[in-house]
Design a protein around this motif. Structure first.
Motif, PDB file in Angstrom:
ATOM      1  N   PHE A 150      -3.845  -2.837  -5.919  1.00 22.02           N
ATOM      2  CA  PHE A 150      -3.023  -3.671  -4.788  1.00 22.02           C
ATOM      3  C   PHE A 150      -4.267  -3.951  -3.819  1.00 22.02           C
ATOM      4  O   PHE A 150      -4.922  -2.993  -3.452  1.00 22.02           O
ATOM      5  N   ALA A 151      -4.185  -5.004  -3.045  1.00 23.72           N
ATOM      6  CA  ALA A 151      -4.983  -5.395  -1.901  1.00 23.72           C
ATOM      7  C   ALA A 151      -3.917  -5.560  -0.732  1.00 23.72           C
ATOM      8  O   ALA A 151      -2.944  -6.377  -0.674  1.00 23.72           O
ATOM      9  N   VAL A 152      -4.371  -5.389   0.509  1.00 26.59           N
ATOM     10  CA  VAL A 152      -3.712  -5.673   1.773  1.00 26.59           C
ATOM     11  C   VAL A 152      -4.598  -6.127   2.825  1.00 26.59           C
ATOM     12  O   VAL A 152      -5.875  -5.645   2.813  1.00 26.59           O
ATOM     13  N   ARG A 153      -4.169  -6.836   3.559  1.00 26.33           N
ATOM     14  CA  ARG A 153      -4.890  -7.312   5.024  1.00 26.33           C
ATOM     15  C   ARG A 153      -5.407  -5.735   5.646  1.00 26.33           C
ATOM     16  O   ARG A 153      -4.503  -4.947   5.704  1.00 26.33           O
ATOM     17  N   VAL A 190       1.056  -7.787   0.867  1.00 24.20           N
ATOM     18  CA  VAL A 190       0.382  -7.129  -0.278  1.00 24.20           C
ATOM     19  C   VAL A 190       0.286  -8.090  -1.275  1.00 24.20           C
ATOM     20  O   VAL A 190       1.295  -8.710  -1.556  1.00 24.20           O
ATOM     21  N   MET A 191      -0.717  -7.936  -2.234  1.00 25.31           N
ATOM     22  CA  MET A 191      -0.710  -8.671  -3.335  1.00 25.31           C
ATOM     23  C   MET A 191      -1.447  -7.891  -4.407  1.00 25.31           C
ATOM     24  O   MET A 191      -2.193  -6.961  -4.408  1.00 25.31           O
ATOM     25  N   ASP A 192      -1.137  -8.365  -5.779  1.00 28.32           N
ATOM     26  CA  ASP A 192      -1.607  -7.601  -6.826  1.00 28.32           C
ATOM     27  C   ASP A 192      -3.144  -8.523  -7.336  1.00 28.32           C
ATOM     28  O   ASP A 192      -3.415  -9.583  -6.339  1.00 28.32           O
ATOM     29  N   ALA A 193      -4.203  -7.619  -7.519  1.00 33.41           N
ATOM     30  CA  ALA A 193      -5.498  -8.423  -7.544  1.00 33.41           C
ATOM     31  C   ALA A 193      -6.232  -7.565  -8.541  1.00 33.41           C
ATOM     32  O   ALA A 193      -5.855  -6.277  -9.201  1.00 33.41           O
ATOM     33  N   PHE A 194      -7.408  -8.106  -9.317  1.00 32.41           N
ATOM     34  CA  PHE A 194      -8.149  -7.589 -10.154  1.00 32.41           C
ATOM     35  C   PHE A 194      -9.501  -7.034  -9.453  1.00 32.41           C
ATOM     36  O   PHE A 194     -10.003  -7.436  -8.472  1.00 32.41           O
ATOM     37  N   SER A 195      -9.773  -5.770  -9.869  1.00 39.10           N
ATOM     38  CA  SER A 195     -10.770  -5.125  -9.006  1.00 39.10           C
ATOM     39  C   SER A 195     -12.137  -5.817  -9.159  1.00 39.10           C
ATOM     40  O   SER A 195     -12.954  -5.582  -8.256  1.00 39.10           O
ATOM     41  N   ASP A 228     -12.273 -10.076   2.875  1.00 40.20           N
ATOM     42  CA  ASP A 228     -12.333  -8.720   3.346  1.00 40.20           C
ATOM     43  C   ASP A 228     -11.035  -7.775   3.376  1.00 40.20           C
ATOM     44  O   ASP A 228     -10.605  -7.509   4.166  1.00 40.20           O
ATOM     45  N   LEU A 229     -10.300  -7.738   2.228  1.00 40.57           N
ATOM     46  CA  LEU A 229      -9.082  -7.133   2.195  1.00 40.57           C
ATOM     47  C   LEU A 229      -9.292  -5.492   1.669  1.00 40.57           C
ATOM     48  O   LEU A 229     -10.481  -5.213   0.989  1.00 40.57           O
ATOM     49  N   THR A 230      -8.384  -4.757   1.958  1.00 39.67           N
ATOM     50  CA  THR A 230      -8.473  -3.307   1.662  1.00 39.67           C
ATOM     51  C   THR A 230      -7.828  -3.258   0.216  1.00 39.67           C
ATOM     52  O   THR A 230      -6.891  -3.597  -0.015  1.00 39.67           O
ATOM     53  N   ILE A 231      -8.522  -2.398  -0.457  1.00 37.72           N
ATOM     54  CA  ILE A 231      -8.309  -2.206  -1.840  1.00 37.72           C
ATOM     55  C   ILE A 231      -7.456  -0.623  -1.894  1.00 37.72           C
ATOM     56  O   ILE A 231      -7.993   0.071  -1.467  1.00 37.72           O
ATOM     57  N   LEU A 232      -6.276  -0.557  -2.315  1.00 38.30           N
ATOM     58  CA  LEU A 232      -5.725   0.818  -2.404  1.00 38.30           C
ATOM     59  C   LEU A 232      -5.816   1.537  -3.891  1.00 38.30           C
ATOM     60  O   LEU A 232      -6.140   0.903  -4.952  1.00 38.30           O
ATOM     61  N   GLU A 233      -5.855   2.687  -3.624  1.00 33.28           N
ATOM     62  CA  GLU A 233      -6.255   3.572  -4.912  1.00 33.28           C
ATOM     63  C   GLU A 233      -5.021   3.962  -5.650  1.00 33.28           C
ATOM     64  O   GLU A 233      -3.928   4.300  -5.239  1.00 33.28           O
ATOM     65  N   ASP A 234      -5.117   3.694  -7.097  1.00 29.60           N
ATOM     66  CA  ASP A 234      -4.087   3.957  -7.760  1.00 29.60           C
ATOM     67  C   ASP A 234      -4.141   5.714  -8.429  1.00 29.60           C
ATOM     68  O   ASP A 234      -4.703   6.224  -9.043  1.00 29.60           O
ATOM     69  N   ASP A 235      -3.584   6.289  -7.070  1.00 31.58           N
ATOM     70  CA  ASP A 235      -3.713   7.729  -6.959  1.00 31.58           C
ATOM     71  C   ASP A 235      -2.953   8.568  -8.224  1.00 31.58           C
ATOM     72  O   ASP A 235      -3.338   9.654  -8.396  1.00 31.58           O
ATOM     73  N   LYS A 236      -2.194   8.160  -8.998  1.00 32.18           N
ATOM     74  CA  LYS A 236      -1.584   8.605  -9.980  1.00 32.18           C
ATOM     75  C   LYS A 236      -2.043   8.223 -11.437  1.00 32.18           C
ATOM     76  O   LYS A 236      -1.655   8.264 -12.465  1.00 32.18           O
ATOM     77  N   GLY A 237      -2.991   7.343 -11.219  1.00 29.66           N
ATOM     78  CA  GLY A 237      -3.802   7.001 -12.490  1.00 29.66           C
ATOM     79  C   GLY A 237      -2.926   5.950 -13.600  1.00 29.66           C
ATOM     80  O   GLY A 237      -2.929   6.124 -14.549  1.00 29.66           O
ATOM     81  N   PHE A 238      -1.907   5.139 -12.868  1.00 28.87           N
ATOM     82  CA  PHE A 238      -1.069   4.411 -13.818  1.00 28.87           C
ATOM     83  C   PHE A 238      -1.786   3.439 -14.615  1.00 28.87           C
ATOM     84  O   PHE A 238      -1.545   3.518 -15.838  1.00 28.87           O
TER      85      PHE A 238
END
Length: 294
Positions: free
Chosen positions: A130-133, A204-209, A218-228
């Motif tokens: 997920f990426a957000v402004r 917020v949007m879905d994105a590929f890394s 220049d978006l902020t990429i969020l961490e998949d903290d539960k490793g889904f």
């Protein structure tokens, strides 16, 4: 009359043989409708054309199921696939997380159930994220998927229809994290999402890394903290009949074994998406830099 019929029959035979010869000389490569897939198809196709007498034809398809059906039916011979997509979207599995185990599993099942062969991974892992402004990340203190799940009801999500529907997409994220009840959820073509985010039509949007546009916007990429999300390692996959008849093509594409990093793929995507370079030109540049073509 017999002479005329003989001439006609001979003409039909010659034309049939010509057609068969032309068809056997063509490698049909398919890809999905986003930049990275287009670049990968050009990488595969250019390497084949530069090292064989085969002619490559490249065709763009829509989502995963469409291009996979084309591969199984023999409409296309090769396409760049992702291990995580094969494991989750096609086979409906979710238990494994280890990259090697997922690769071994999909390789075995694809061969047995679909007569489709996997080549070796080319190196990079293009996982979902997920990426957000940046201002949204700062306002809501967003660093992880868990953070996002807690405030989703205040935000608008923009995503591809495939991500909204796939078990290894948003439905799986919701099952793993809970929450994610967005104030508004908009399905959108992959190429339009970034412009919509920049225009504040979503938060917020879905994105590929490996998306090149993550650099541009220049978006902020969020961490998949539960490793889904499972690992999405890219690799060429082959229609089984095609591979049995064209083993030299399979062997040739082994040259891509583990040579494309996440950073390299993201830069190639960036050159196409942001700098406006042609996919074929970007592919040729990479192949020359890595000594795969002259």
């Amino acid at each position: 009359m017999k002479k005329i019929l003989s001439i006609v029959l001979m003409f039909v035979i010659v034309m049939s043989l010509t057609a068969c010869g032309a068809e056997s000389n063509v490698v049909e490569i398919g890809h999905k409708n986003f930049t990275e897939q287009r670049v990968l198809a050009q990488l595969f196709g250019t390497l084949i054309e530069e090292n064989t007498d085969l002619v490559v034809n490249i065709t763009e398809f829509g989502g995963t199921n469409i291009v996979f059906e084309a591969l199984k039916s023999g409409e296309i011979s090769i396409y760049p696939a992702y291990t995580g997509t094969a494991y989750g979207a096609i086979l409906g599995e979710s238990e494994l997380k280890d990259p090697d185990k997922i690769y071994d599993y999909v390789k075995e099942v694809y061969k047995k159930d679909f007569d489709v062969e996997w080549g070796l991974p080319v190196g990079f892992n293009n996982t979902y994220t997920f990426a957000v402004r940046n201002e949204i990340a700062e306002e809501y203190n967003l660093k992880t998927f868990s953070d996002l799940s807690e405030v989703a009801n205040e935000l608008t999500m923009i995503a591809t229809p495939e991500f909204i529907e796939r078990a290894d997409g948003l439905p799986g994220v919701i099952e793993t994290y809970g929450g994610f009840d967005f104030a508004n959820l908009k399905g959108m073509d992959p190429g339009l999402r970034y412009v919509a985010i920049e225009g504040k039509k979503g938060d917020v949007m879905d994105a590929f890394s490996t998306d090149g546009k993550l650099i541009e916007f220049d978006l902020t990429i969020l961490e998949d903290d539960k490793g889904f999300f499972p690992p999405y390692y890219a690799a060429p996959i082959f229609n089984g009949e095609f591979m049995r008849n064209n083993s030299e093509v399979y062997e040739l594409l082994l040259k891509f074994d583990d040579i494309i990093t996440e950073e390299t793929m993201q830069q190639m995507n960036y050159k196409v998406d942001t700098l406006g370079e042609n996919e074929k030109d970007v592919a040729v540049e990479f192949l020359k830099e890595n000594g795969l073509i002259n």
